[in-house]
Write an enzyme that holds these catalytic residues in place. Structure first.
Site, PDB file in Angstrom:
ATOM      1  N   HIS A 249       0.825  -1.207   0.000  1.00  0.00           N
ATOM      2  CA  HIS A 249       0.000   0.000   0.000  1.00  0.00           C
ATOM      3  C   HIS A 249       0.862   1.261   0.000  1.00  0.00           C
ATOM      4  O   HIS A 249       0.554   2.241  -0.692  1.00  0.00           O
ATOM      5  CB  HIS A 249      -0.924   0.013   1.222  1.00  0.00           C
ATOM      6  CG  HIS A 249      -2.052  -0.959   1.140  1.00  0.00           C
ATOM      7  ND1 HIS A 249      -3.373  -0.570   1.127  1.00  0.00           N
ATOM      8  CD2 HIS A 249      -2.075  -2.308   1.053  1.00  0.00           C
ATOM      9  CE1 HIS A 249      -4.154  -1.641   1.042  1.00  0.00           C
ATOM     10  NE2 HIS A 249      -3.374  -2.700   1.000  1.00  0.00           N
TER      11      HIS A 249
ATOM     12  N   ASP B 139      -5.884   5.955   2.748  1.00  0.00           N
ATOM     13  CA  ASP B 139      -5.913   4.585   2.245  1.00  0.00           C
ATOM     14  C   ASP B 139      -7.335   4.045   2.364  1.00  0.00           C
ATOM     15  O   ASP B 139      -8.090   4.414   3.277  1.00  0.00           O
ATOM     16  CB  ASP B 139      -4.958   3.711   3.064  1.00  0.00           C
ATOM     17  CG  ASP B 139      -4.810   2.309   2.489  1.00  0.00           C
ATOM     18  OD1 ASP B 139      -3.829   2.058   1.790  1.00  0.00           O
ATOM     19  OD2 ASP B 139      -5.697   1.454   2.749  1.00  0.00           O
TER      20      ASP B 139
ATOM     21  N   ALA C 158      12.578 -11.974  -3.396  1.00  0.00           N
ATOM     22  CA  ALA C 158      12.877 -11.663  -4.794  1.00  0.00           C
ATOM     23  C   ALA C 158      12.688 -10.180  -5.088  1.00  0.00           C
ATOM     24  O   ALA C 158      11.676  -9.599  -4.683  1.00  0.00           O
ATOM     25  CB  ALA C 158      11.963 -12.478  -5.709  1.00  0.00           C
TER      26      ALA C 158
ATOM     27  N   TRP D 140      -2.672  -6.776  -6.505  1.00  0.00           N
ATOM     28  CA  TRP D 140      -2.936  -5.821  -7.587  1.00  0.00           C
ATOM     29  C   TRP D 140      -1.666  -5.164  -8.101  1.00  0.00           C
ATOM     30  O   TRP D 140      -1.505  -4.928  -9.312  1.00  0.00           O
ATOM     31  CB  TRP D 140      -3.952  -4.770  -7.133  1.00  0.00           C
ATOM     32  CG  TRP D 140      -4.460  -3.921  -8.266  1.00  0.00           C
ATOM     33  CD1 TRP D 140      -4.260  -2.589  -8.458  1.00  0.00           C
ATOM     34  CD2 TRP D 140      -5.246  -4.359  -9.399  1.00  0.00           C
ATOM     35  NE1 TRP D 140      -4.872  -2.158  -9.619  1.00  0.00           N
ATOM     36  CE2 TRP D 140      -5.492  -3.231 -10.209  1.00  0.00           C
ATOM     37  CE3 TRP D 140      -5.769  -5.597  -9.784  1.00  0.00           C
ATOM     38  CZ2 TRP D 140      -6.232  -3.294 -11.387  1.00  0.00           C
ATOM     39  CZ3 TRP D 140      -6.503  -5.656 -10.962  1.00  0.00           C
ATOM     40  CH2 TRP D 140      -6.720  -4.513 -11.739  1.00  0.00           C
ATOM     41  N   ASN D 141      -0.722  -4.839  -7.210  1.00  0.00           N
ATOM     42  CA  ASN D 141       0.542  -4.268  -7.672  1.00  0.00           C
ATOM     43  C   ASN D 141       1.261  -5.234  -8.613  1.00  0.00           C
ATOM     44  O   ASN D 141       1.821  -4.832  -9.631  1.00  0.00           O
ATOM     45  CB  ASN D 141       1.451  -3.926  -6.487  1.00  0.00           C
ATOM     46  CG  ASN D 141       0.969  -2.718  -5.718  1.00  0.00           C
ATOM     47  OD1 ASN D 141       0.312  -1.843  -6.268  1.00  0.00           O
ATOM     48  ND2 ASN D 141       1.275  -2.664  -4.441  1.00  0.00           N
TER      49      ASN D 141
ATOM     50  N   GLN E 103      -7.168 -11.254  -3.573  1.00  0.00           N
ATOM     51  CA  GLN E 103      -6.485 -11.864  -4.711  1.00  0.00           C
ATOM     52  C   GLN E 103      -7.350 -12.842  -5.502  1.00  0.00           C
ATOM     53  O   GLN E 103      -7.179 -12.972  -6.720  1.00  0.00           O
ATOM     54  CB  GLN E 103      -5.206 -12.539  -4.222  1.00  0.00           C
ATOM     55  CG  GLN E 103      -4.189 -11.529  -3.702  1.00  0.00           C
ATOM     56  CD  GLN E 103      -3.150 -12.132  -2.787  1.00  0.00           C
ATOM     57  OE1 GLN E 103      -3.024 -13.353  -2.690  1.00  0.00           O
ATOM     58  NE2 GLN E 103      -2.413 -11.291  -2.093  1.00  0.00           N
TER      59      GLN E 103
END
Length: 453
Positions: A18, A121, A343, A363-364, A385
């Site tokens: 976020h 947010d 990663a 979503w990112n 998700q």
């Protein structure tokens, strides 16, 4: 340069998924309008880790051109070790009010920018009360897509009007006709965030409060979610995406990974990564390993250790991943695969060797994969998700399915054959989905050209 004339206060949730997109929105606004200054209030959750503080410091160090108009204020840590969204933000309201009061008091001089509004947010809805006390408008920033936002508003509306409860239908074959979707939505794919009895009431109340806002800013773009965006009436929706930090470079900090990718053919590697909270137990890891080995495709696989049962914590890296993988797996696949811990996702997706992405569908991650033109195989785990997976596979036709209705709480084990089928479909070189993703990648980049918004 002219001094800022108006100031916005941003209140994000301090988790990387976020915070990064929120700060990128702030930077975009400051770049586009030199009359603005922005203060970001950084709350500290019980789960907040060092990555948040390191990220804030890196932004402060790298944003020299914006440094006089973008600042961060750390608010005192909440004493509770228990994380409940509703009570946490209620407890934080006095801290936020005091911080904003200090900002407004420092604005007493004629040259200081006036407080113009709050950008909150999507989960910080109690803070709208603080904005109201200062007599300024609130905007919400939705870090998820427009379709998911529409689904949240839809579920709250039919719950209030017809006493509908999404939890009752989670295991049924019921299909819902949702205004923000073209296709019927299977109740089985209701996202984990809306199947939690403790958190669902908070989410519904948040939906009610969205309607009080002056507008909702969404990290999406019209070409991607045209039907969902056009289905909104009130409050006004402002698609400003894709908002990404695609400048993160892992080449210096993760040289071994990037060097390995340099040695692989173009579009030959399937990348498996499941987000900052994503991890699997040993039984599931063995099924993934089996699928990768049988598929014959080159792979880069991020394997994380789950937190201890019952403990709210982030996954960590294994000292030796061999302890949870099939015996001899690393040796047998050494020529085609690499198992890693955490990663550098953006740097990896940007690498030309990557040909597919097995993703949790945060979503990112969805927007990053589109930006770099890398097709996704869906494997949702938590939060919204499952909905994102449905949207990518069925609604938009931009992904292939491994699973759409998986959730960590279910205890489900996805078997080797199912995973292998998904990977093989994902890595087809001339598939229609790959072409569609490449086309959408071009549209995502066009959306950021100034003058198109």
């Amino acid at each position: 340069m002219n001094k800022a004339q108006a100031q916005l206060v941003f209140v994000p949730i301090p988790v990387m998924g976020h915070l990064v997109s929120t700060v990128e929105v702030a930077k975009l606004l400051l770049t586009r309008d030199h009359r603005l200054s922005i203060t970001v209030l950084v709350l500290e959750l019980p789960l907040t880790n060092s990555k948040v503080q390191n990220y804030v410091e890196s932004v402060q160090d790298s944003s020299s051109t914006l440094s006089n108009r973008l600042r961060f204020i750390d608010l005192s840590k909440d004493g509770s070790e228990l994380f409940d969204l509703s009570s946490f933000f209620e407890r934080q309201k006095p801290n936020v009010k005091d911080a904003v009061l200090k900002i407004t008091q420092s604005e007493s001089s004629v040259d200081s920018p006036r407080l113009a509004g709050f950008v909150l947010d999507m989960f910080c809805t109690p803070m709208i009360d603080v904005a109201n006390e200062f007599g300024v408008p609130s905007y919400f920033f939705c870090t998820s897509g427009a379709a998911f936002l529409g689904f949240v508003l839809y579920e709250q509306k039919i719950h209030d009007e017809a006493e509908f409860d999404a939890i009752q239908f989670k295991d049924s074959d019921t299909e819902l006709l949702v205004p923000c979707l073209i296709n019927p939505f299977p109740a089985r794919s209701t996202p984990s965030a809306m199947l939690n009895k403790e958190r669902l009431p908070y989410l519904r109340n948040a939906a009610r409060r969205f309607r009080e806002a002056k507008g909702i800013i969404v990290n999406t773009f019209l070409e991607l979610e045209s039907h969902a965006i056009e289905s909104f009436e009130t409050p006004p929706l402002y698609p400003v995406g894709p908002i990404l930090n695609v400048e993160l470079d892992g080449r210096n900090s993760h040289q071994e990974i990037m060097q390995w990718l340099d040695d692989q053919p173009v579009a030959s590697v399937v990348f498996l990564c499941f987000g900052s909270m994503g991890s699997f137990g040993e039984d599931q890891l063995k099924e993934i390993a089996c699928a990768l080995e049988h598929s014959g495709h080159r792979f880069l696989w991020s394997v994380r250790r789950p937190p201890p049962p019952g403990k709210q914590a982030f996954p960590t890296d294994y000292e030796d991943p061999q302890e949870v993988l099939p015996e001899g797996f690393l040796e047998r696949t050494a020529a085609v695969g690499k198992v890693i811990g955490w990663a550098p996702q953006v740097a990896i997706l940007a690498h030309p060797a990557i040909g597919g992405f097995v993703s949790h569908c945060g979503w990112n991650s969805v927007l990053e994969s589109i930006w770099f033109g890398v097709p996704i195989a869906t494997w949702p785990i938590y939060a919204e998700q499952q909905f994102n997976a449905f949207e990518m596979v069925i609604e938009l036709g931009l992904a292939v399915e491994i699973k759409m209705d998986y959730s960590k709480e279910s205890g489900m084990i996805v078997n080797c054959d199912e995973i292998e089928r998904g990977i093989r479909c994902l890595m087809e070189n001339d598939s229609e989905k790959r072409k569609k993703v490449k086309e959408m990648s071009e549209k995502s980049r066009m959306a950021l050209i100034e003058g198109r918004r």
